[in-house]
Scaffold this motif. Structure first.
Motif, PDB file in Angstrom:
ATOM      1  N   GLU A 187       0.830  -1.201   0.000  1.00 35.13           N
ATOM      2  CA  GLU A 187       0.000   0.000   0.000  1.00 35.13           C
ATOM      3  C   GLU A 187       0.865   1.251   0.000  1.00 35.13           C
ATOM      4  OE1 GLU A 187      -3.745   1.929   2.527  1.00 35.13           O
ATOM      5  OE2 GLU A 187      -2.779   0.065   3.179  1.00 35.13           O
ATOM      6  N   ASN A 188       0.533   2.168  -0.898  1.00 30.32           N
ATOM      7  CA  ASN A 188       1.245   3.449  -1.048  1.00 30.32           C
ATOM      8  C   ASN A 188       2.693   3.261  -1.494  1.00 30.32           C
ATOM      9  OD1 ASN A 188      -1.066   4.871  -0.182  1.00 30.32           O
ATOM     10  ND2 ASN A 188      -0.467   4.605   1.972  1.00 30.32           N
ATOM     11  N   GLY A 189       3.040   2.089  -2.011  1.00 31.62           N
ATOM     12  CA  GLY A 189       4.382   1.866  -2.508  1.00 31.62           C
ATOM     13  C   GLY A 189       4.541   2.342  -3.943  1.00 31.62           C
ATOM     14  N   PRO A 190       5.750   2.310  -4.466  1.00 32.03           N
ATOM     15  CA  PRO A 190       5.964   2.739  -5.859  1.00 32.03           C
ATOM     16  C   PRO A 190       5.407   1.710  -6.842  1.00 32.03           C
ATOM     17  CG  PRO A 190       7.984   1.846  -4.953  1.00 32.03           C
ATOM     18  CD  PRO A 190       6.998   1.892  -3.812  1.00 32.03           C
ATOM     19  N   ASP A 191       5.025   2.188  -8.016  1.00 33.55           N
ATOM     20  CA  ASP A 191       4.566   1.288  -9.064  1.00 33.55           C
ATOM     21  C   ASP A 191       5.751   0.499  -9.618  1.00 33.55           C
ATOM     22  OD1 ASP A 191       1.960   2.088  -8.826  1.00 33.55           O
ATOM     23  OD2 ASP A 191       2.099   3.610 -10.402  1.00 33.55           O
ATOM     24  N   LEU A 192       5.656  -0.818  -9.590  1.00 28.59           N
ATOM     25  CA  LEU A 192       6.728  -1.681 -10.057  1.00 28.59           C
ATOM     26  C   LEU A 192       6.235  -2.522 -11.233  1.00 28.59           C
ATOM     27  CD1 LEU A 192       8.169  -2.912  -6.632  1.00 28.59           C
ATOM     28  CD2 LEU A 192       9.029  -1.085  -8.108  1.00 28.59           C
ATOM     29  N   PRO A 193       7.063  -2.690 -12.258  1.00 30.10           N
ATOM     30  CA  PRO A 193       6.617  -3.417 -13.463  1.00 30.10           C
ATOM     31  C   PRO A 193       6.606  -4.926 -13.246  1.00 30.10           C
ATOM     32  CG  PRO A 193       8.906  -2.792 -13.685  1.00 30.10           C
ATOM     33  CD  PRO A 193       8.431  -2.181 -12.389  1.00 30.10           C
ATOM     34  N   TYR A 194       5.909  -5.618 -14.132  1.00 32.02           N
ATOM     35  CA  TYR A 194       5.960  -7.077 -14.170  1.00 32.02           C
ATOM     36  C   TYR A 194       7.205  -7.490 -14.956  1.00 32.02           C
ATOM     37  CZ  TYR A 194       1.280  -7.320 -12.213  1.00 32.02           C
ATOM     38  OH  TYR A 194       0.201  -7.219 -11.372  1.00 32.02           O
ATOM     39  N   VAL A 195       7.896  -8.522 -14.447  1.00 34.98           N
ATOM     40  CA  VAL A 195       9.241  -8.813 -14.959  1.00 34.98           C
ATOM     41  C   VAL A 195       9.413 -10.300 -15.254  1.00 34.98           C
ATOM     42  CG1 VAL A 195      10.297  -6.879 -13.741  1.00 34.98           C
ATOM     43  CG2 VAL A 195      10.121  -9.104 -12.609  1.00 34.98           C
ATOM     44  N   ILE A 196      10.492 -10.582 -15.988  1.00 40.36           N
ATOM     45  CA  ILE A 196      10.955 -11.935 -16.271  1.00 40.36           C
ATOM     46  C   ILE A 196      12.249 -12.153 -15.495  1.00 40.36           C
ATOM     47  CG2 ILE A 196      11.769 -13.495 -18.088  1.00 40.36           C
ATOM     48  CD1 ILE A 196      10.142 -11.750 -20.061  1.00 40.36           C
ATOM     49  N   VAL A 197      12.461 -13.354 -14.974  1.00 40.46           N
ATOM     50  CA  VAL A 197      13.700 -13.661 -14.253  1.00 40.46           C
ATOM     51  C   VAL A 197      14.606 -14.490 -15.147  1.00 40.46           C
ATOM     52  CG1 VAL A 197      12.667 -13.493 -11.973  1.00 40.46           C
ATOM     53  CG2 VAL A 197      12.612 -15.673 -13.154  1.00 40.46           C
ATOM     54  N   ALA A 198      15.904 -14.176 -15.112  1.00 41.01           N
ATOM     55  CA  ALA A 198      16.885 -14.871 -15.950  1.00 41.01           C
ATOM     56  C   ALA A 198      18.246 -14.796 -15.266  1.00 41.01           C
ATOM     57  CB  ALA A 198      16.947 -14.246 -17.342  1.00 41.01           C
ATOM     58  N   ASP A 199      19.235 -15.511 -15.817  1.00 39.66           N
ATOM     59  CA  ASP A 199      20.561 -15.514 -15.218  1.00 39.66           C
ATOM     60  C   ASP A 199      21.414 -14.385 -15.778  1.00 39.66           C
ATOM     61  OD1 ASP A 199      21.370 -16.365 -17.733  1.00 39.66           O
ATOM     62  OD2 ASP A 199      21.532 -18.470 -17.157  1.00 39.66           O
ATOM     63  N   GLU A 200      22.716 -14.418 -15.431  1.00 40.27           N
ATOM     64  CA  GLU A 200      23.610 -13.315 -15.780  1.00 40.27           C
ATOM     65  C   GLU A 200      23.912 -13.221 -17.269  1.00 40.27           C
ATOM     66  OE1 GLU A 200      24.035 -15.511 -13.470  1.00 40.27           O
ATOM     67  OE2 GLU A 200      24.533 -14.586 -11.547  1.00 40.27           O
ATOM     68  N   ALA A 201      23.522 -14.224 -18.048  1.00 41.17           N
ATOM     69  CA  ALA A 201      23.771 -14.178 -19.491  1.00 41.17           C
ATOM     70  C   ALA A 201      22.860 -13.184 -20.197  1.00 41.17           C
ATOM     71  CB  ALA A 201      23.587 -15.568 -20.105  1.00 41.17           C
ATOM     72  N   PHE A 202      21.810 -12.739 -19.527  1.00 39.76           N
ATOM     73  CA  PHE A 202      20.842 -11.835 -20.139  1.00 39.76           C
ATOM     74  C   PHE A 202      21.046 -10.413 -19.624  1.00 39.76           C
ATOM     75  CE2 PHE A 202      19.033 -16.040 -20.350  1.00 39.76           C
ATOM     76  CZ  PHE A 202      18.433 -16.077 -21.598  1.00 39.76           C
ATOM     77  N   PRO A 203      20.648  -9.412 -20.406  1.00 41.10           N
ATOM     78  CA  PRO A 203      20.839  -8.015 -19.988  1.00 41.10           C
ATOM     79  C   PRO A 203      19.840  -7.617 -18.909  1.00 41.10           C
ATOM     80  CG  PRO A 203      19.655  -8.091 -22.060  1.00 41.10           C
ATOM     81  CD  PRO A 203      20.053  -9.512 -21.754  1.00 41.10           C
ATOM     82  N   LEU A 204      20.229  -6.687 -18.086  1.00 41.64           N
ATOM     83  CA  LEU A 204      19.341  -6.139 -17.058  1.00 41.64           C
ATOM     84  C   LEU A 204      18.528  -5.002 -17.670  1.00 41.64           C
ATOM     85  CD1 LEU A 204      18.488  -6.046 -14.067  1.00 41.64           C
ATOM     86  CD2 LEU A 204      20.335  -4.398 -13.697  1.00 41.64           C
ATOM     87  N   THR A 205      17.209  -5.166 -17.666  1.00 41.94           N
ATOM     88  CA  THR A 205      16.303  -4.181 -18.257  1.00 41.94           C
ATOM     89  C   THR A 205      15.120  -3.984 -17.312  1.00 41.94           C
ATOM     90  OG1 THR A 205      14.959  -5.805 -19.458  1.00 41.94           O
ATOM     91  CG2 THR A 205      16.925  -4.991 -20.575  1.00 41.94           C
ATOM     92  N   PRO A 206      14.250  -2.993 -17.587  1.00 44.86           N
ATOM     93  CA  PRO A 206      13.074  -2.810 -16.723  1.00 44.86           C
ATOM     94  C   PRO A 206      12.131  -4.006 -16.697  1.00 44.86           C
ATOM     95  CG  PRO A 206      13.470  -0.829 -18.025  1.00 44.86           C
ATOM     96  CD  PRO A 206      14.406  -1.872 -18.537  1.00 44.86           C
ATOM     97  N   TYR A 207      12.183  -4.863 -17.742  1.00 41.43           N
ATOM     98  CA  TYR A 207      11.287  -6.016 -17.794  1.00 41.43           C
ATOM     99  C   TYR A 207      12.019  -7.337 -17.574  1.00 41.43           C
ATOM    100  CZ  TYR A 207      13.175  -5.766 -22.540  1.00 41.43           C
ATOM    101  OH  TYR A 207      14.023  -5.663 -23.618  1.00 41.43           O
ATOM    102  N   LEU A 208      13.323  -7.319 -17.301  1.00 43.28           N
ATOM    103  CA  LEU A 208      14.101  -8.540 -17.122  1.00 43.28           C
ATOM    104  C   LEU A 208      15.067  -8.357 -15.959  1.00 43.28           C
ATOM    105  CD1 LEU A 208      15.424 -10.707 -20.030  1.00 43.28           C
ATOM    106  CD2 LEU A 208      16.738 -10.476 -17.934  1.00 43.28           C
ATOM    107  N   LEU A 209      14.955  -9.197 -14.945  1.00 48.34           N
ATOM    108  CA  LEU A 209      15.780  -9.086 -13.746  1.00 48.34           C
ATOM    109  C   LEU A 209      16.849 -10.160 -13.697  1.00 48.34           C
ATOM    110  CD1 LEU A 209      13.208  -8.290 -10.904  1.00 48.34           C
ATOM    111  CD2 LEU A 209      14.635  -6.711 -12.212  1.00 48.34           C
TER     112      LEU A 209
END
Length: 280
Positions: A187-209
């Motif tokens: 409640e009253n927290g910041p809006d956070l996007p829906y994301v995909i989880v992956a390992d270090e081989a993938f880039p860090l983006t707003p939709y990929l963690l």
């Protein structure tokens, strides 16, 4: 596979692979489907199947290729690719329930499908494991059901590079996946996007963690994040393990052209989802 599941699959695929009578009685749709499923599940060679079914090797090869293509054409629209916000929300709920990782819409990774060296391919398919392969880039939900796949990239390519040029990566970058709008986790927290989880081989983006790197120097919050992250990301590894255990064709190099290997992988993905969804 139970008799009921086989009959259900036959009702879906049978009309597509049925042959018309010309000179002699054609091989029935049930026999073609049974042969293809045996090839995929046992990993037997086409030569072995030709002796078991008393068919020519070319006939066996044609049956397998045509049936795999029919399975993909018929089942893909039914068992793959959620494309509505409600479906993505359902995937997110399953990750939150099973892994305590909210706002996760999928776990992403690549799997090398070992193949025989294609003619005149050079080192394009030669990977770091010192075998020739194509890459299955896949994303799954918390129930080990694949929701998006990309098949056929060269084995020498990195997972991050394959993802960047894949249809999934391009759609995510263009915000064309109909994902749910960002929402707060509390409640009253910041809006956070829906994301995909992956390992270090993938880039860090707003939709990929990715996980926090290293083991030393991490705070308690970062360690908790990495632990829950690993619980969510392991789902894709589990899915690949289930796939390879059910379909023994993946236990050794597939002796076929790249085009036919792609058909085989497509069919097994659809069959995996078809039988897994029956459990939920």
């Amino acid at each position: 596979m139970s008799a009921t599941e086989f009959e259900e699959l036959l009702c879906l695929v049978g009309p597509t692979i049925s042959k018309q009578y010309v000179v002699r009685d054609p091989i029935s749709a049930s026999e073609q489907l049974a042969l293809t499923l045996r090839f995929l599940a046992s990993g037997d060679s086409m030569t072995s199947l030709s002796y078991q079914y008393l068919l020519g090797i070319t006939t066996v090869s044609n049956i397998i290729n045509e049936t795999c293509q029919a399975i993909w054409n018929v089942l893909c629209p039914v068992v793959l690719r959620p494309n509505m916000e409600a479906e993505w929300l359902a995937v997110s709920e399953s990750f939150n329930e099973k892994c305590q990782f909210p706002h996760c819409i999928g776990a992403l990774d690549g799997k090398h499908i070992t193949i025989q060296c294609p003619n005149k391919s050079g080192s394009a398919y030669y990977n770091y494991k010192r075998v020739h392969s194509i890459v299955l880039l896949a994303m799954c939900d918390a129930n080990h059901i694949f929701v998006s796949i990309d098949i056929g990239a060269y084995g020498r390519q990195s997972d991050g590079g394959i993802f960047k040029h894949s249809l999934l990566g391009q759609k995510l970058e263009a915000n064309a996946m109909d994902l749910p709008a960002p929402k707060p986790l509390w409640e009253n927290g910041p809006d956070l996007p829906y994301v995909i989880v992956a390992d270090e081989a993938f880039p860090l983006t707003p939709y990929l963690l990715r996980p926090y790197s290293g083991k030393d120097g991490l705070s308690t919050e970062q360690r908790i994040y990495n632990y829950r992250f690993s619980r969510a990301r392991r789902m894709i590894g589990n899915s690949f393990g289930i796939l390879a255990n059910q379909w023994k064709i993946f236990r050794k190099p597939i002796l076929a052209s790249v085009e036919n290997v792609i058909k085989i992988v497509q069919a097994t993905i659809c069959l995996h989802n078809f039988f897994t969804k029956e459990q939920y």
